[in-house]
Enzyme design. Structure first.
Site, mmCIF file in Angstrom:
data_model
loop_
_atom_site.group_PDB
_atom_site.id
_atom_site.type_symbol
_atom_site.label_atom_id
_atom_site.label_comp_id
_atom_site.label_asym_id
_atom_site.label_seq_id
_atom_site.Cartn_x
_atom_site.Cartn_y
_atom_site.Cartn_z
ATOM 1 N N ASN A 64 3.409 -20.906 -48.368
ATOM 2 C CA ASN A 64 4.527 -20.545 -49.162
ATOM 3 C C ASN A 64 4.001 -19.188 -49.662
ATOM 4 O O ASN A 64 4.499 -18.613 -50.698
ATOM 5 C CB ASN A 64 4.726 -21.185 -50.567
ATOM 6 C CG ASN A 64 5.908 -22.208 -49.979
ATOM 7 O OD1 ASN A 64 6.592 -21.696 -48.922
ATOM 8 N ND2 ASN A 64 6.323 -23.280 -50.728
ATOM 9 N N LYS A 70 5.871 -32.608 -43.883
ATOM 10 C CA LYS A 70 6.469 -31.019 -43.871
ATOM 11 C C LYS A 70 5.277 -30.169 -44.475
ATOM 12 O O LYS A 70 4.692 -30.271 -45.543
ATOM 13 C CB LYS A 70 7.792 -31.091 -44.703
ATOM 14 C CG LYS A 70 8.165 -29.611 -45.015
ATOM 15 C CD LYS A 70 9.432 -29.585 -45.819
ATOM 16 C CE LYS A 70 9.918 -27.987 -46.005
ATOM 17 N NZ LYS A 70 11.008 -27.945 -46.957
ATOM 18 N N TRP A 71 4.887 -29.186 -43.277
ATOM 19 C CA TRP A 71 3.525 -28.369 -43.807
ATOM 20 C C TRP A 71 4.038 -27.132 -44.055
ATOM 21 O O TRP A 71 4.654 -26.218 -43.338
ATOM 22 C CB TRP A 71 2.781 -28.341 -42.585
ATOM 23 C CG TRP A 71 1.390 -27.922 -42.518
ATOM 24 C CD1 TRP A 71 1.130 -26.695 -43.108
ATOM 25 C CD2 TRP A 71 0.097 -28.489 -41.980
ATOM 26 N NE1 TRP A 71 -0.235 -26.075 -42.998
ATOM 27 C CE2 TRP A 71 -0.624 -27.330 -42.428
ATOM 28 C CE3 TRP A 71 -0.139 -29.613 -41.731
ATOM 29 C CZ2 TRP A 71 -2.189 -27.628 -42.170
ATOM 30 C CZ3 TRP A 71 -1.437 -29.666 -41.505
ATOM 31 C CH2 TRP A 71 -2.435 -28.675 -41.781
ATOM 32 N N ASP A 72 4.135 -26.906 -45.276
ATOM 33 C CA ASP A 72 4.414 -25.397 -45.900
ATOM 34 C C ASP A 72 3.240 -24.429 -46.084
ATOM 35 O O ASP A 72 2.340 -24.712 -46.073
ATOM 36 C CB ASP A 72 5.229 -25.690 -47.145
ATOM 37 C CG ASP A 72 6.513 -24.960 -47.294
ATOM 38 O OD1 ASP A 72 6.571 -23.938 -46.646
ATOM 39 O OD2 ASP A 72 7.452 -25.394 -47.905
ATOM 40 N N ASP A 115 0.708 -1.309 0.106
ATOM 41 C CA ASP A 115 0.073 0.070 -0.098
ATOM 42 C C ASP A 115 0.641 1.186 -0.057
ATOM 43 O O ASP A 115 0.454 2.220 -0.676
ATOM 44 C CB ASP A 115 -0.872 0.030 1.237
ATOM 45 C CG ASP A 115 -2.114 -0.801 1.050
ATOM 46 O OD1 ASP A 115 -2.347 -1.440 -0.163
ATOM 47 O OD2 ASP A 115 -2.817 -0.984 1.938
ATOM 48 N N ASP A 138 14.962 -20.904 -45.901
ATOM 49 C CA ASP A 138 15.397 -21.384 -46.920
ATOM 50 C C ASP A 138 16.826 -21.319 -47.273
ATOM 51 O O ASP A 138 17.464 -21.834 -48.293
ATOM 52 C CB ASP A 138 14.523 -20.800 -48.261
ATOM 53 C CG ASP A 138 13.262 -21.762 -48.383
ATOM 54 O OD1 ASP A 138 13.237 -22.746 -47.776
ATOM 55 O OD2 ASP A 138 12.389 -21.020 -49.257
ATOM 56 N N ASP A 163 9.930 -33.681 -51.105
ATOM 57 C CA ASP A 163 9.267 -32.288 -50.873
ATOM 58 C C ASP A 163 8.389 -32.125 -52.191
ATOM 59 O O ASP A 163 7.656 -32.811 -52.973
ATOM 60 C CB ASP A 163 10.627 -31.310 -50.690
ATOM 61 C CG ASP A 163 10.338 -30.333 -50.211
ATOM 62 O OD1 ASP A 163 9.791 -29.323 -50.825
ATOM 63 O OD2 ASP A 163 10.698 -30.114 -48.827
ATOM 64 N N ASP A 164 8.309 -30.795 -52.328
ATOM 65 C CA ASP A 164 7.258 -30.389 -53.320
ATOM 66 C C ASP A 164 7.428 -30.953 -54.747
ATOM 67 O O ASP A 164 8.637 -31.767 -55.207
ATOM 68 C CB ASP A 164 7.799 -28.800 -53.635
ATOM 69 C CG ASP A 164 6.640 -28.015 -54.389
ATOM 70 O OD1 ASP A 164 5.628 -28.629 -54.996
ATOM 71 O OD2 ASP A 164 6.572 -26.791 -54.376
#
Ligand code: GLA
Length: 723
Positions: A475, A471-473, A43, A543, A361-362
């Protein structure tokens, strides 16, 4: 531990105290946040500043101004002219609010934020308190929720708005956290960047007004991370007071610090109100993302250790401690020229080296021969893979290798079967061309049918081919923000609804495939945040796979995120992104203390280098056996010199590894001593590479001599193990 005495709430962790008081008018007054102190009455501890020109506030016998009052959740329009935490409008449309405390609820464990990532794993010493306030203007209720994690000195905060009125309430802004502290000559530290050069450190003194980082990209972004630290002026990596704040969220955010006219600091974080507003119907509730707050007296390394521990012990997928596989990702090996023959060969080559998982990959789906087509068509391309993945799965089984594949589930190309069938599923504005990025558009993840469709397509492939790694991209960034499903007055809800949709798909995939290992990615490291780490225990960091570039990127990323969440792959030279050539040893050394893997065509690798790779993998397996609980120390910063050093120490202090690397060297560079940290001073350690046996105290005091006259980009790895 949370204690309540009189009108005070004391939130204590092992080394910190956070103290809140209810003032007579119902305002929640922030009293203290910093190193642990006893839970006593404060206080007397007021610095109330009376001022003629701003609205007065009576606290007991004193008149002060709300514009200087430290608060837990400030509002606009009632005498505080700083950044408000919340703006609501109700029946009369006025954007003025005044909050008064009404009650609290305290319980053991965490609060569950439905549909949002949050710290959810309790391993003892976790308590939550909800402080409920009512807005005198709209009548809505606001709960400030604090979860206290004793073990890691973290207080997590989020906010819940409940419409208990008879009319719709519009939320124009709702912060997850707002914290008013005295200025300590603070510097702000944030992580800025761009594609291929993510998370560079930037430190700057606060100035009057606001220092803020934010995103309006539908993702946290390459350009800045949902994190800010405030460092007392003399604080450095090793000592000094540091406050850290990070959001557990992957979409549009705002984090900032405002230095006021009275030199108080308002430190805040939450959804970015530039791209947000939400209509709450009668009886509805809105929950903000959660923010993590921490304080350390041990400099930035201390702050990082707290974040790392909170993530490892309490954050969703990271707390599950799934083993991080050593992967060979084939992106840089073949780009879009991937095919069955190449993958089959890579599987046997990878197995011979001791790699765990091969990632296609892609380029494996639809008519994907470039980045112009097929996102959304998640069926195997039969020209490249005439047998589907059947042969590949057999070869993997024969070689004891796991199979991983790449998806960019949130995207769609205009040249795709999916777009032909459902052009209305892409995020577009009627009448104008959508903005393409890498030739792709985003799917409207605020629509349930879109999520259901993508879930069924992804699951078909994952089930059929026994996929063990995804692998969850993501982009591209979001443009044309909005949805043709939402009413005009609700368009401001879209970017957050999109994020909720993404999280719901991630959560469904994780539940359906609990044994799959998920890796996040977004044009490299464009969505590296605690929101993603809740679902995926590892993220492709950048990247840029160049070892020299990675020194900065991984150093910067480790400021907030634990080393095992940071994907670090060894690639070929000249490097595909920078055209730079670095020694193979350095590429390995720079990756070893993180989630280690490879991104190259093994056909290009000599037998001699393959032997080096095999040894490197064995070395990493030894590190991996204690990495999950190890403390990471940054020793020499590549941002302030030409050298970089970091170190891991196992929880029992028996094992440690230190990495030292140089950039472009000046001639006649004499080498230097690098002082390791965190060892047991009384224990005796062996450093194999130097052939020495020496005590922890001597090593930490005198330092390890590193090579004189190095070549450009040379590096050394020291294994420091107790005798
Ligand atoms: C992103 C990722 C890369 C690779 C490509 C594929 O850029 O970061 O690793 O997966 O997409 O298109």
């Amino acid at each position: 531990m949370i204690q309540i005495k009189d009108n005070y709430f004391y939130l204590n962790t092992k080394n910190t105290s956070y103290i809140i008081r209810v003032l007579p008018d119902g305002t929640l007054n922030h009293c203290y946040y910093g190193k642990r102190i006893p839970s006593e009455n404060l206080d007397w501890h007021n610095l109330f500043i009376p001022h003629d020109l701003t609205a007065p506030l009576k606290v007991g016998d004193e008149i002060t101004t709300k514009d200087a009052l430290p608060q837990e959740y400030p509002t606009a329009g009632r005498g505080d002219f700083r950044e408000p935490a919340v703006i609501l409008s109700g029946e009369n449309g006025r954007m003025v609010n005044e909050l008064a405390f009404v009650r609290y609820a305290k319980y053991e464990g965490v609060s569950h934020l439905e549909g949002l990532p949050h710290l959810d794993t309790c391993k003892g010493g976790v308590d939550t308190i909800e402080l409920v306030m009512v807005d005198r203007v709209t009548g809505a209720e606001i709960s400030l929720v604090y979860t206290v994690f004793e073990d890691c000195d973290v207080v997590a905060r989020h906010t819940v708005v409940r419409n208990i009125t008879d009319y719709p309430v519009k939320i124009h802004k709702v912060a997850s956290v707002s914290l008013d502290i005295e200025d300590d000559g603070f510097d702000a530290l944030t992580l800025h960047g761009a594609w291929a050069r993510e998370r560079n450190l930037e430190r700057y003194p606060l100035h009057h007004g606001q220092c803020e980082v934010s995103s309006r990209r539908g993702a946290s972004g390459h350009h800045s991370n949902p994190f800010m630290a405030l460092l007392s002026r003399e604080a450095n990596e090793f000592s000094g007071d540091v406050y850290g704040m990070a959001l557990i969220y992957s979409g549009d955010f705002k984090i900032g610090a405002q230095l006021s006219q009275f030199d108080t600091v308002r430190f805040y974080a939450g959804l970015n109100d530039d791209t947000f507003c939400w209509i709450l119907e009668r009886g509805e509730t809105f929950t903000s993302p959660q923010a993590m707050l921490t304080f350390s007296q041990n400099g930035l390394n201390g702050m990082s250790a707290n974040f790392h521990k909170a993530c490892r012990c309490h954050l969703g997928a990271c707390a599950l401690k799934q083993a991080h596989p050593i992967v060979l990702n084939l992106w840089e090996a073949f780009y879009f020229d991937i095919n069955e023959e190449r993958v089959l060969k890579a599987i046997t080559q990878a197995a011979a080296l001791g790699i765990d998982t091969i990632v296609i990959d892609d380029g494996w789906f639809g008519n994907r021969s470039s980045d112009k087509t097929s996102l959304g068509d998640w069926v195997i391309n039969r020209e490249k893979f005439p047998n589907g993945f059947d042969e590949i799965v057999n070869e993997c089984e024969k070689n004891n290798i796991k199979l991983g594949i790449w998806f960019d589930p949130e995207s769609i190309n205009q040249i795709s079967d999916l777009f032909k069938q459902h052009p209305d599923w892409a995020i577009c504005i009627d009448g104008i061309d959508p903005v393409e990025s890498r030739n792709q558009l985003l799917l409207d993840f605020s629509k349930h049918e879109v999520i259901d469709y993508i879930f069924s397509k992804m699951s078909d492939v994952v089930k059929k081919y026994n996929i063990k790694y995804i692998k969850w991209d993501y982009n591209r960034n979001m443009t044309d923000n909005g949805s043709n499903r939402l009413l005009p007055e609700r368009q401001g809800e879209h970017s957050h609804r999109y994020m909720l949709g993404v999280y719901s798909l991630m959560s469904r995939m994780r539940k359906e495939f609990p044994e799959v290992f998920f890796e996040g990615s977004s044009g490299g490291g464009g969505r590296f945040d605690f929101g993603m780490l809740y679902y995926m225990p590892q993220i492709w960091t950048s990247d840029n796979s160049d070892a020299f570039g990675r020194m900065k990127i991984q150093y910067g990323t480790s400021i907030v995120y634990p080393p095992e969440t940071i994907s670090a792959h060894v690639s070929v030279c000249p490097n595909h992104q920078t055209n730079r050539t670095t020694p193979f040893e350095t590429r390995e050394n720079v990756a070893q203390l993180f989630s280690y893997g490879f991104e190259l065509d093994l056909n290009d690798i000599s037998d001699e280098t393959k032997t080096v790779i095999k040894e490197g993998i064995q070395k990493h397996r030894r590190i991996q056996s204690w990495l999950a609980d190890a403390t990471f120390y940054r020793l020499l910063s590549p941002f302030s010199g030409n050298t970089c050093a970091w170190q891991l120490v196992s929880a029992d202090k028996k094992y440690s590894v230190m990495m030292y690397a140089v950039g472009l060297v000046d001639p006649n560079f004499s080498g230097q001593y690098v002082k390791p940290m965190g060892l047991d001073p009384n224990a005796i350690y062996v450093i194999k590479e130097l052939g020495i046996t020496v005590s922890g105290a001597v090593l930490m005091g005198a330092g390890i001599p590193v090579k004189a006259h190095p070549r450009d980009f040379d590096s050394q790895l020291f294994t420091i193990e107790q005798l």
